[in-house]
Design a protein around this motif. Structure first.
Motif, short mmCIF file in Angstrom:
data_model
loop_
_atom_site.label_atom_id
_atom_site.label_comp_id
_atom_site.label_asym_id
_atom_site.label_seq_id
_atom_site.Cartn_x
_atom_site.Cartn_y
_atom_site.Cartn_z
N LEU A 130 51.24 -17.92 25.67
CA LEU A 130 51.55 -17.06 24.53
C LEU A 130 50.38 -16.14 24.20
O LEU A 130 50.55 -14.93 24.01
CB LEU A 130 51.90 -17.92 23.31
CG LEU A 130 52.10 -17.19 21.98
CD1 LEU A 130 53.21 -16.15 22.09
CD2 LEU A 130 52.40 -18.18 20.86
N LEU A 131 49.19 -16.69 24.17
CA LEU A 131 48.01 -15.87 23.87
C LEU A 131 47.82 -14.78 24.92
O LEU A 131 47.53 -13.63 24.59
CB LEU A 131 46.78 -16.75 23.81
CG LEU A 131 46.12 -16.98 22.44
CD1 LEU A 131 45.00 -18.00 22.54
CD2 LEU A 131 45.61 -15.69 21.84
N ALA A 185 46.23 -24.83 26.46
CA ALA A 185 46.24 -24.21 25.14
C ALA A 185 44.82 -24.05 24.65
O ALA A 185 43.89 -24.71 25.11
CB ALA A 185 47.05 -25.06 24.16
N GLN A 243 48.53 -13.79 12.29
CA GLN A 243 47.11 -14.13 12.23
C GLN A 243 46.26 -13.02 12.84
O GLN A 243 45.25 -12.61 12.25
CB GLN A 243 46.87 -15.46 12.93
CG GLN A 243 47.48 -16.64 12.19
CD GLN A 243 47.25 -17.97 12.88
OE1 GLN A 243 46.51 -18.05 13.86
NE2 GLN A 243 47.89 -19.01 12.40
N GLU A 293 45.11 -26.23 14.72
CA GLU A 293 45.94 -25.31 15.49
C GLU A 293 45.52 -25.21 16.95
O GLU A 293 44.32 -25.13 17.26
CB GLU A 293 45.88 -23.91 14.89
CG GLU A 293 46.80 -23.70 13.71
CD GLU A 293 46.82 -22.25 13.30
OE1 GLU A 293 47.91 -21.73 13.05
OE2 GLU A 293 45.74 -21.63 13.23
N LYS A 342 56.69 -19.35 16.58
CA LYS A 342 55.28 -19.50 16.97
C LYS A 342 54.66 -18.14 17.24
O LYS A 342 53.53 -17.86 16.83
CB LYS A 342 55.18 -20.39 18.21
CG LYS A 342 55.34 -21.88 17.96
CD LYS A 342 55.05 -22.66 19.24
CE LYS A 342 55.07 -24.17 19.00
NZ LYS A 342 56.42 -24.65 18.64
N GLU A 343 55.40 -17.31 17.96
CA GLU A 343 54.86 -15.99 18.30
C GLU A 343 54.64 -15.15 17.05
O GLU A 343 53.62 -14.46 16.92
CB GLU A 343 55.82 -15.27 19.25
CG GLU A 343 55.28 -13.94 19.73
CD GLU A 343 56.01 -13.41 20.95
OE1 GLU A 343 55.86 -12.22 21.25
OE2 GLU A 343 56.73 -14.20 21.62
N HIS A 373 43.53 -20.51 10.73
CA HIS A 373 44.41 -19.33 10.81
C HIS A 373 43.69 -18.04 11.17
O HIS A 373 44.21 -17.24 11.95
CB HIS A 373 45.17 -19.14 9.49
CG HIS A 373 45.83 -20.37 8.97
ND1 HIS A 373 45.53 -20.93 7.75
CD2 HIS A 373 46.74 -21.19 9.53
CE1 HIS A 373 46.23 -22.02 7.57
NE2 HIS A 373 46.98 -22.22 8.64
N ARG A 401 53.94 -16.24 14.06
CA ARG A 401 52.75 -16.74 13.36
C ARG A 401 51.46 -16.21 13.99
O ARG A 401 50.53 -15.82 13.29
CB ARG A 401 52.72 -18.27 13.37
CG ARG A 401 53.60 -18.90 12.33
CD ARG A 401 53.05 -20.26 11.92
NE ARG A 401 53.97 -20.95 11.05
CZ ARG A 401 53.66 -22.06 10.39
NH1 ARG A 401 52.47 -22.59 10.53
NH2 ARG A 401 54.53 -22.66 9.61
N LEU A 402 51.40 -16.20 15.31
CA LEU A 402 50.21 -15.66 15.97
C LEU A 402 50.08 -14.17 15.70
O LEU A 402 48.97 -13.66 15.49
CB LEU A 402 50.27 -15.95 17.47
CG LEU A 402 49.05 -15.49 18.29
CD1 LEU A 402 47.76 -16.09 17.74
CD2 LEU A 402 49.23 -15.86 19.76
N ASP A 430 58.02 -22.41 12.56
CA ASP A 430 57.46 -22.28 13.90
C ASP A 430 57.97 -23.36 14.85
O ASP A 430 57.29 -23.70 15.81
CB ASP A 430 55.93 -22.29 13.85
CG ASP A 430 55.36 -23.62 13.38
OD1 ASP A 430 56.15 -24.44 12.87
OD2 ASP A 430 54.15 -23.83 13.51
N TRP A 444 46.92 -22.82 20.40
CA TRP A 444 47.84 -21.77 20.84
C TRP A 444 48.00 -21.85 22.35
O TRP A 444 47.01 -21.84 23.08
CB TRP A 444 47.31 -20.39 20.45
CG TRP A 444 47.42 -20.13 18.98
CD1 TRP A 444 46.40 -19.99 18.08
CD2 TRP A 444 48.63 -20.00 18.22
NE1 TRP A 444 46.88 -19.78 16.82
CE2 TRP A 444 48.25 -19.77 16.87
CE3 TRP A 444 49.98 -20.05 18.54
CZ2 TRP A 444 49.17 -19.60 15.85
CZ3 TRP A 444 50.91 -19.87 17.51
CH2 TRP A 444 50.52 -19.65 16.20
#
Length: 814
Positions: free
Chosen positions: A372-373, A419, A285, A366, A278-279, A322, A281-282, A272, A368
């Motif tokens: 991104l979210l 974030a 999850q 973590e 990173k994207e 996570h 991984r999200l 990541d 985010w």
């Protein structure tokens, strides 16, 4: 637990049927994989009827269900665990032997699923084992990674990551159900509309979606007749193949959507360090929690279930941050799909979720990025903002003159980028927040989440981690298991507290002799395995000094290495020095992007090569670092250990479970007052534990005063000489640059105070050397470590969760 297959003749008959009709081969032409599959399916058949009965019984009871949401499950091999749980080990061995086959060869054919990185995944596997053994209605949910944690190899001592292709030959333990696939949306936008009642509503209009296909695994309780479920999700494209594009000759484009979708469940923890990583991984999850919540509401609770009754029927345990995205996902379902008013939906969620924090390192909590979210999960970001707005309004009412406190507790971090702090979200909404050892939970309350614990003191609790005794002594150490059973009787694998009955035998010479002989046998077993597996030849008349854990600076493998170099230099100066011969055994993987950790692995191997080639220390020092440490290797390595290295800096390790496994198998601990070491020390007694190092308050004071590692270096001749040898290229063929980053890091920063703890550690190791010479006293301490390890059963951990957090009850077998 009575079995349909406990007759050897009947078991043999079923095995040959599975070989013929399942694998399509007769015995003379069967491959090792054919034999393994036939044996696995024979055992699986025994468990399946109980599995279906368990599910039916739990549904009829309408009992509260524990839903364990975890990104990792480090399961280990399944065959022996299934045999042990069903009581068929002896029968199967007799049947296989009667056919002229070798049981160990069949066992060795199995490839363990690498679905976890380390302690977090191993803990999850222990917990679902205990939930099944205690007959608690429970489902574990996670991801069926096509490639799990990487397979580690070494090239010139440096770690190289290879794909872990654990599914190459398939798995007889999984049950795919593509007909139960769940659609998971991503990206797009939200829009407002008026419902039939005239109220404003929100809908999420997604851009793309994937399908989650469930793969069920049986989780058998130990001889209880209870079999729970682990459900892992695999990602598939909604339209895997475009025939029109294919016919036009663009073959890659024709399957692009399939490849894109399957990336989500392709690899455990994709790197990541890039925006794309990173994207992904999200995506992982959200994918697995969205599938899991939908499956639970639709298939477990069934049609017509009133979601307002969720708090009576479920507790979702969030195993670290996570799965925390499950909170806004459930809110979205309740508010947008079930038309439950916001306040009522939030109240439901506040009763349904509980959060386990597994770290004290701020960088491991973590966050985010809002950007991104918002791009990937726009509706969820809206929900998180509204939860935060409600929470901040509540705080401003409670602290009208303390805006700084209010802002510091905001779920939304403003700097260095906007974030979402997932640990804060879990704490705000979760019914309970727990740490995983007494010290960790205290530091969680006092430092990491101190404002929250001050605001909600009753929300915070502790559940010290535990390990399943079935795998980590019952399977891993059969000789010791037999000795214990012969001494205190059967049943202790389900009631580990009974090990205290061994205490009177710690002074029995005959028992101590038997215990010592088992340790010698375990060392021989490990030596044989490593010679076959890695070509590593170990002396057997030496202390086995073991450090097996993830490679991380705070775990301080470099401090262990400095001790090894110090011993080596003492022998170089005085070849006649009388020391206890030692084998230093390392097992560790470094995250692919963790450069200094990978350099540490290279340094350990470099020191090992030099020591191996020096005749002065031949037979007295040996460094062994077998590649690809995993559960399977651990089951042979841990029972052979004499000394357990638990040397993380005080206040940095949440708990640890390797420390428990080693103590349970009769290794004495050298350790700091960190994590569960504190409770192990209290349990086994100071005289049976080698304590050293700074305490957490002392560590804090050193940080506050401005730590100067060079002062320790300059004032300690042995430390200066050991670190100087590394810097001079003594272990890198004269290349001073090879390990300069490690040396510079220790001298100029030393984030985890290895140099500050060096002298205390060396003195403790000198006490170890002295103590090991008294064989009888050492073995007595080792027996007491076993006898006093009963508290560290995962059965006890689960009971604590039931009492303190979950409020769920067992459902008896029929």
């Amino acid at each position: 637990m009575p079995s349909d297959l406990d007759d050897v003749e009947r078991f043999t008959e079923e095995f040959l049927k599975r070989l013929q009709f399942g694998q399509g081969v007769a015995l003379p032409r069967a491959t090792k994989n054919d034999l393994y599959y036939a044996l696995a399916r024979t055992v699986r058949q025994q468990l399946m009827a109980r599995w279906l009965e368990t599910v039916q019984r739990q549904m009829q009871a309408k009992a509260k269900v524990v839903v364990y949401l975890s990104a990792e499950y480090l399961l280990g091999r399944q065959l022996d665990n299934a045999l042990l749980a069903s009581g068929l080990t002896d029968t199967a061995e007799a049947a296989i032997d009667g056919l002229g086959l070798d049981m160990q060869t069949i066992r060795d054919t199995e490839v363990e699923p690498g679905l976890g990185n380390g302690g977090l995944g191993r803990l999850a596997a222990c917990f679902i084992d205990s939930l099944a053994t205690l007959r608690i209605p429970a489902i574990g949910y996670g991801i069926r990674y096509e490639y799990g944690i990487f397979r580690q190899t070494f090239e010139d001592g440096h770690q190289v990551e290879q794909p872990d292709s654990w599914l190459t030959l398939g798995s007889p333990w999984e049950f795919p159900h593509p007909e139960m696939g769940v659609k998971v949306p991503f990206a797009g936008h939200t829009e407002k509309y008026l419902g039939e009642d005239g109220r404003e509503r929100t809908r999420w209009v997604n851009d793309w979606e994937v399908i989650g296909v469930p793969y069920n695994y049986m989780v058998p309780g130990y001889r209880t007749g209870n079999v729970n479920t682990l459900r892992l999700w695999s990602a598939r494209a909604t339209q895997a193949f475009d025939l029109h594009v294919f016919n036009n000759g663009d073959y890659l484009q024709a399957v692009r959507s399939q490849a894109f979708a399957e990336n989500i469940s392709k690899v455990l923890y994709p790197e990541d360090s890039t925006p794309q990583g990173k994207e992904l991984r999200l995506q992982q999850q959200y994918f697995f929690v969205a599938c899991s919540l939908r499956d639970f509401l639709t298939n477990v609770m069934g049609p017509g279930f009133d979601p307002r009754k969720l708090p009576e029927r479920v507790i979702f345990q969030l195993n670290d941050t996570h799965p925390v995205i499950a909170i806004p996902e459930l809110m979205r379902i309740l508010v947008d799909e079930k038309d439950i008013p916001w306040d009522e939906a939030l109240d439901i969620c506040r009763q349904c979720f509980a959060y386990t924090c597994h770290t004290l390192l701020p960088e491991a909590l973590e966050v985010w990025p809002v950007e991104l979210l918002g791009r990937l999960l726009p509706r969820h970001l809206e929900i998180i903002f509204r939860i935060n707005d409600d929470f901040l309004a509540e705080l401003r009412e409670a602290y009208p003159d303390d805006e700084l406190r209010v802002r510091s507790m905001s779920i939304i971090q403003e700097h260095p980028e906007r974030a979402v702090r997932m640990a804060y979200l879990a704490t705000v909404v979760g019914a309970k927040v727990n740490g995983v050892a007494e010290l960790h939970s205290q530091l969680l309350r006092d430092k990491v989440l101190s404002d929250f614990s001050a605001y909600w003191p009753d929300k915070f609790t502790n559940v010290t981690n535990g390990i399943t005794p079935r795998r980590f002594i019952g399977l891993a150490n059969p000789a010791l298991t037999e000795l214990i059973t012969d001494t205190i009787g059967d049943g202790w694998l389900r009631d580990l507290g009974r090990l205290v009955e061994l205490e009177p035998h710690a002074d029995d010479p005959a028992f101590l002799d038997a215990f010592a002989a088992i340790k010698v046998g375990n060392r021989k077993r490990l030596a044989g395995l490593l010679e076959r597996r890695d070509g590593i030849v170990l002396p057997q008349d030496a202390m086995y000094d073991v450090m097996v854990k993830r490679l991380h600076e705070y775990k301080r493998q470099t401090l262990k290495l400095l001790h090894i170099v110090t011993l080596y230099q003492r022998l170089q100066e005085n070849p006649d020095l009388d020391i206890v011969p030692r084998v230093f055994l390392f097992g560790a993987k470094a995250a692919p992007g963790y450069w200094i950790a990978k350099q540490t692995i290279a340094l350990i191997n470099a020191v090992g090569r030099v020591i191996d080639n020096d005749p002065i220390v031949a037979g007295r020092l040996k460094v062994a670092f077998p590649a690809n440490y995993n559960v399977t290797l651990a089951e042979t390595l841990i029972p052979a250990a004499d000394l357990s290295e638990q040397i993380s800096l005080a206040g940095k390790e949440a708990s640890g479970t390797g420390n428990m496994k080693l103590a349970l198998n009769g290794a004495l601990t050298i350790g700091t007052l960190d994590g569960a070491n504190v409770e192990i020390l209290q349990a086994v007694g100071e005289e049976n534990f080698f304590l050293f190092g700074l305490t957490e308050p002392q560590v804090h004071a050193i940080y506050e005063s401005g730590y100067q590692p060079r002062e320790y270096f300059q004032n300690n001749p042995e430390l200066r000489k050991a670190l100087g040898a590394i810097a001079s290229g003594a272990f890198s063929d004269g290349n001073r640059e090879a390990f300069a980053p490690i040396v510079d890091s220790l001298l100029h920063e030393d984030r985890f105070l290895a140099l500050a703890d060096y002298q205390s550690y060396i003195e403790a190791q000198d006490r170890v050397d002295l103590a090991y010479r008294d064989t009888r006293a050492w073995n007595r301490s080792a027996v007491l470590n076993v006898a006093r390890s009963g508290f560290f059963s995962s059965d006890r951990s689960i009971q604590d969760y039931l009492d303190r957090i979950w409020n769920a009850s067992p459902v008896d077998a029929s």
